[in-house]
Scaffold this active site. Structure first.
Site, short mmCIF file in Angstrom:
data_model
loop_
_atom_site.label_atom_id
_atom_site.label_comp_id
_atom_site.label_asym_id
_atom_site.label_seq_id
_atom_site.Cartn_x
_atom_site.Cartn_y
_atom_site.Cartn_z
N GLU A 116 0.69 -1.11 0.15
CA GLU A 116 0.17 0.06 0.15
C GLU A 116 1.01 1.36 0.18
O GLU A 116 0.53 2.43 -0.44
CB GLU A 116 -0.96 -0.02 1.17
CG GLU A 116 -2.03 -1.01 1.14
CD GLU A 116 -2.79 -1.26 2.33
OE1 GLU A 116 -2.35 -1.85 3.22
OE2 GLU A 116 -4.28 -1.27 1.99
N GLU A 136 -3.59 -9.69 3.60
CA GLU A 136 -4.28 -9.44 5.04
C GLU A 136 -5.28 -10.57 5.16
O GLU A 136 -5.67 -10.83 6.50
CB GLU A 136 -4.98 -7.86 5.01
CG GLU A 136 -4.20 -7.03 5.02
CD GLU A 136 -3.45 -6.23 3.52
OE1 GLU A 136 -3.42 -6.89 2.84
OE2 GLU A 136 -3.00 -5.20 3.63
C1 HXC Z 1 5.47 -7.67 12.29
C2 HXC Z 1 7.13 -8.82 11.03
C3 HXC Z 1 6.35 -8.54 9.89
C4 HXC Z 1 4.98 -7.83 10.08
C5 HXC Z 1 7.87 -9.69 9.14
N1 HXC Z 1 8.18 -9.52 10.58
N2 HXC Z 1 6.78 -9.09 8.94
N3 HXC Z 1 6.73 -8.26 12.20
N4 HXC Z 1 4.79 -7.47 11.45
N5 HXC Z 1 4.20 -7.45 9.18
C6 HXC Z 1 9.12 -9.93 11.48
C7 HXC Z 1 9.16 -11.58 11.71
O1 HXC Z 1 8.29 -11.56 12.80
C8 HXC Z 1 10.48 -11.72 12.03
O2 HXC Z 1 10.82 -11.26 13.42
C9 HXC Z 1 11.29 -11.05 11.21
O3 HXC Z 1 10.53 -9.82 10.71
C10 HXC Z 1 11.70 -11.83 9.75
O4 HXC Z 1 10.69 -12.28 9.41
P1 HXC Z 1 10.69 -14.00 9.07
O5 HXC Z 1 9.11 -14.36 9.23
O6 HXC Z 1 11.32 -14.83 10.07
O7 HXC Z 1 11.18 -14.02 7.84
P2 HXC Z 1 10.75 -14.99 6.39
O8 HXC Z 1 10.84 -16.31 7.15
O9 HXC Z 1 11.98 -14.72 5.35
O10 HXC Z 1 9.34 -14.60 6.03
C11 HXC Z 1 9.29 -13.43 5.37
C12 HXC Z 1 7.69 -12.91 5.09
C13 HXC Z 1 7.02 -13.16 6.45
C14 HXC Z 1 7.18 -13.86 4.19
C15 HXC Z 1 7.56 -11.68 4.50
O11 HXC Z 1 7.63 -12.45 7.42
C16 HXC Z 1 5.59 -12.61 6.38
O12 HXC Z 1 4.79 -13.33 5.95
N6 HXC Z 1 5.38 -11.54 7.10
C17 HXC Z 1 4.14 -10.94 7.24
C18 HXC Z 1 3.53 -10.29 6.00
C19 HXC Z 1 2.09 -9.81 6.12
O13 HXC Z 1 1.18 -10.58 6.61
N7 HXC Z 1 1.81 -8.59 5.92
C20 HXC Z 1 0.88 -7.80 6.11
C21 HXC Z 1 0.59 -7.44 7.55
S1 HXC Z 1 -1.19 -6.79 7.75
P3 HXC Z 1 11.50 -12.25 14.56
O14 HXC Z 1 11.53 -11.42 15.77
O15 HXC Z 1 10.83 -13.59 14.57
O16 HXC Z 1 12.89 -12.34 14.20
C22 HXC Z 1 -0.88 -5.09 7.07
C23 HXC Z 1 -2.23 -4.34 7.30
C24 HXC Z 1 -1.91 -2.77 7.13
O17 HXC Z 1 0.21 -4.83 6.57
C25 HXC Z 1 -3.02 -2.05 7.25
C26 HXC Z 1 -3.59 -1.72 8.72
C27 HXC Z 1 -4.73 -0.91 8.67
#
Ligand code: HXC
Length: 262
Positions: A116, A136
C-alpha cells in the site's frame, strides 16, 4: 548529507531525497514509531524547496516493507484499528497528493501495508527478487491503508480482487505484467535505476510536475467532461509560470531551457 531518524533515514542528492525505512530486523514492518518518523521525514522534505523527487525504499536486501506491524495491530480494539487505518491513510495521501514526485524502489517483500505504501507512490520500480501482495485475508482482516481503492484503480477490479481474496504473493515479473510495477531490474541495478529516473524527473520544471500529478490524481475521480475542463484549467495555469515562457522560448531559440521552478 545523511540524516538518520533511526527508523527512517533520509539522504539528499540535489533535488532528489532518498527515504529509507530502516527496520530490517523486522523486514521494515511499519510500527507507530516508524510511521511517525516517516511522516516527519516527509514534512522535512516538503519544507525543502529544492526537493522535487523522493525515492522510498527499504533497508537491507530482503524487504521493501513487509506490512503494518502485526504485533502492534493484534491487540487493537475496533476504534484503535480504525484510528490506525485513518491515520496511515492520511499519511499515504500526503505521498499521493503532495507536490513531490514519489518513486517506490521495491527491493524485496512489499506486502500488505508495504504494498500500500508503494501504491501511494507515483511510480514503482522493482528488483527481480521482489514479492508483492495483499496477504491481510490470511490474518482475518482486509487491507486498511488504501489497497481496496488504489489497487483496483491501478490493475483493474478483477485482478485486485484476486490478489486480495487469495492473499497470494506475486513476483516482480508478474507485478509488471499486470501494471502493478512499471519496471523490473536486477537487485544490483535497482537503486541506480531509481536515481537515474529520479534525476531525469527532477530535471523538469517543478510546477509542471506538480500539475501533472494534480491533473491525473484529481481527474481520475471526475467524470470525463469535468476532467477535461479541469485539465484545460491546469493547462491555462501553466501560462502563468516563468517556465512556460522559458520552455517555449528555448525551443524556438533552439537551446536548452533554464528552468527556474516558478
Ligand atoms: C511484524 C514482521 C512482519 C510484520 C515480518 N516480521 N513481517 N513483524 N509485522 N508485518 C518480522 C518477523 O516476525 C520476524 O521477526 C522478522 O520480521 C523476519 O521475518 P521472518 O518471518 O522470520 O522471515 P521469512 O521467514 O523470510 O518470511 C518473510 C515473510 C514473513 C514472508 C515476509 O515475514 C511474513 O509473512 N510476514 C508478514 C507479512 C504480512 O502478512 N503482511 C501484512 C501485514 S497486515 P522475529 O522477531 O521473529 O525475527 C498489514 C495491514 C496494514 O500490513 C493496514 C492496517 C490498517
Amino acid at each position: 548529507m545523511e540524516t538518520s531518524h533511526e527508523r527512517v533515514i533520509t539522504e539528499k542528492f540535489d533535488a532528489v531525497t532518498l527515504i529509507k525505512i530502516n527496520r530490517p530486523q523486522s523486514l521494515n514492518a511499519l510500527d507507530p514509531l516508524t510511521l511517525q518518523q516517516l511522516g516527519a521525514a516527509i514534512t522535512a522534505m516538503e519544507a525543502d524547496p529544492q526537493t522535487k523527487v523522493a525515492i522510498i525504499t527499504g533497508a537491507g536486501s530482503k524487504a521493501f516493507v513487509a506490512g503494518g506491524d502485526i504485533g502492534v495491530m493484534q491487540p487493537l480494539d475496533p476504534l484503535g484499528a480504525r484510528r490506525i487505518a485513518v491515520d496511515v491513510q492520511q499519511l499515504l495521501n500526503r505521498i499521493e497528493y503532495g507536490s513531490t514526485v514519489f518513486i517506490a524502489a521495491i527491493n524485496g517483500y512489499a506486502l500488505g501495508g508495504g504494498c500500500e505504501l508503494a501504491l501511494a507512490c507515483d511510480i514503482r520500480i522493482a528488483a527481480d527478487n521482489a514479492q508483492l501482495g495483499q496477504p491481510e485475508v490470511n490474518l482475518g482482516i482486509i487491507p486498511g491503508w488504501g489497497a481496496t481503492q488504489r489497487l483496483p484503480r491501478l490493475v483493474g477490479s478483477s485482478m485486485a480482487k484476486q490478489l486480495m481474496l487469495t492473499g497470494e504473493r506475486i513476483n516482480a515479473a508478474q507485478a509488471a505484467q499486470i501494471g502493478l510495477v512499471n519496471e523490473v531490474v536486477t537487485a544490483a541495478e535497482l537503486m541506480g535505476r531509481a536515481h537515474e529516473l529520479a534525476q531525469s524527473i527532477a530535471a523538469k520544471p517543478k510546477i509542471a510536475l506538480q500539475l501533472i500529478k494534480e491533473a491525473v490524481n484529481n481527474g481520475l475521480e471526475m467524470d470525463m467532461n469535468r476532467a477535461f475542463a479541469y485539465e484545460a484549467d491546469l493547462f491555462g495555469l501553466c501560462f502563468a509560470t516563468a517556465d512556460q515562457k522559458e520552455g517555449m522560448r528555448a525551443f524556438l531559440e533552439k537551446r536548452q531551457p533554464n528552468w527556474r521552478d516558478e
